[in-house]
Design a protein around this motif. Structure first.
Motif, PDB file in Angstrom:
ATOM      1  N   GLN A  94       2.801  13.660   7.377  1.00 34.27           N
ATOM      2  CA  GLN A  94       3.250  14.072   6.050  1.00 34.27           C
ATOM      3  C   GLN A  94       2.798  13.109   4.956  1.00 34.27           C
ATOM      4  N   GLU A  95       2.401  11.919   5.318  1.00 33.39           N
ATOM      5  CA  GLU A  95       2.063  10.877   4.360  1.00 33.39           C
ATOM      6  C   GLU A  95       0.618  11.011   3.881  1.00 33.39           C
ATOM      7  N   ASN A 132       1.427   2.639   0.206  1.00 33.34           N
ATOM      8  CA  ASN A 132       2.295   3.702   0.689  1.00 33.34           C
ATOM      9  C   ASN A 132       3.183   3.070   1.752  1.00 33.34           C
ATOM     10  N   SER A 133       3.094   3.519   2.989  1.00 34.02           N
ATOM     11  CA  SER A 133       3.821   2.818   4.046  1.00 34.02           C
ATOM     12  C   SER A 133       3.144   1.481   4.342  1.00 34.02           C
ATOM     13  N   LEU A 134       1.853   1.401   4.050  1.00 36.92           N
ATOM     14  CA  LEU A 134       1.122   0.142   4.132  1.00 36.92           C
ATOM     15  C   LEU A 134       1.411  -0.620   2.843  1.00 36.92           C
ATOM     16  N   LYS A 135       2.205  -1.679   2.946  1.00 35.25           N
ATOM     17  CA  LYS A 135       2.698  -2.402   1.769  1.00 35.25           C
ATOM     18  C   LYS A 135       1.710  -3.405   1.202  1.00 35.25           C
ATOM     19  N   SER A 136       1.039  -4.160   2.080  1.00 33.59           N
ATOM     20  CA  SER A 136       0.121  -5.194   1.603  1.00 33.59           C
ATOM     21  C   SER A 136      -0.874  -5.559   2.699  1.00 33.59           C
ATOM     22  N   LEU A 137      -1.859  -6.359   2.295  1.00 37.89           N
ATOM     23  CA  LEU A 137      -2.886  -6.845   3.213  1.00 37.89           C
ATOM     24  C   LEU A 137      -2.820  -8.355   3.289  1.00 37.89           C
ATOM     25  N   GLU A 138      -3.216  -8.885   4.414  1.00 41.93           N
ATOM     26  CA  GLU A 138      -3.299 -10.331   4.591  1.00 41.93           C
ATOM     27  C   GLU A 138      -4.644 -10.629   5.235  1.00 41.93           C
ATOM     28  N   GLN A 139      -5.422 -11.475   4.571  1.00 38.76           N
ATOM     29  CA  GLN A 139      -6.750 -11.809   5.079  1.00 38.76           C
ATOM     30  C   GLN A 139      -6.655 -12.696   6.309  1.00 38.76           C
TER      31      GLN A 139
END
Length: 156
Positions: A94-95, A132-139
């Motif tokens: 659904q996302e 979205n459900s993915l809030k942030s990134l970390e290298q």
């Protein structure tokens, strides 16, 4: 009898002609490496119940399919001269997909006659658009020359 000797000679000569060197097949994993992505929840590495990742490789989109109960995935990057690859991530049907743009510079390295040339990626940097459900990134490691080290963390 002449023909029998000729046929026997051909059979005796065929193994010599068909022998090739060990470089004919690239078996040692020396091809272009994929990007390793791991998942985190609340700052700790965690298994994702379900995640689907697409990679836009320019000429086609590679669908890695739904991954269930995994803590990491390997994603191919573009091997043309493009300075970026777009990844699309979602955790449910659904996302809407979240786009992650992975930028880099490439370096070509000759491996062998069988393997040809492989690409290594340097100065790897990622940008998240519309969380979205993915809030942030970390290298993680900012270069890709093999598949052992994690290059990017997805924080959910």
């Amino acid at each position: 009898m002449k023909y029998f000797k000729f046929i026997l000679f051909i059979f005796a000569l065929s193994p010599v002609i068909s022998c090739g060197s060990d470089d004919d097949i690239c078996e040692s994993g020396e091809g272009t490496p994929r990007m390793k992505i791991m998942f985190k929840k609340n700052g700790k590495i965690a298994d994702m119940d379900s995640v689907k990742i697409y990679a836009n490789l320019g000429t086609n989109i590679v669908d890695l399919g739904w991954k269930l109960k995994v803590d990491s995935v390997f994603v191919p990057l573009r091997v043309d001269d493009s300075p970026f690859t777009d990844l699309y991530v979602k955790t449910s049907t659904q996302e809407d997909s979240t786009r992650v743009r992975v930028s880099y510079t490439t370096k070509s390295i000759y491996v062998s006659p069988g393997c040809g040339v492989k690409r290594n990626y340097e100065n790897v940097n990622s940008v998240l658009s519309a969380p979205n459900s993915l809030k942030s990134l970390e290298q993680g490691q900012n270069f890709i020359d093999n598949e052992e080290k994690t290059n990017l963390f997805f924080n959910f």
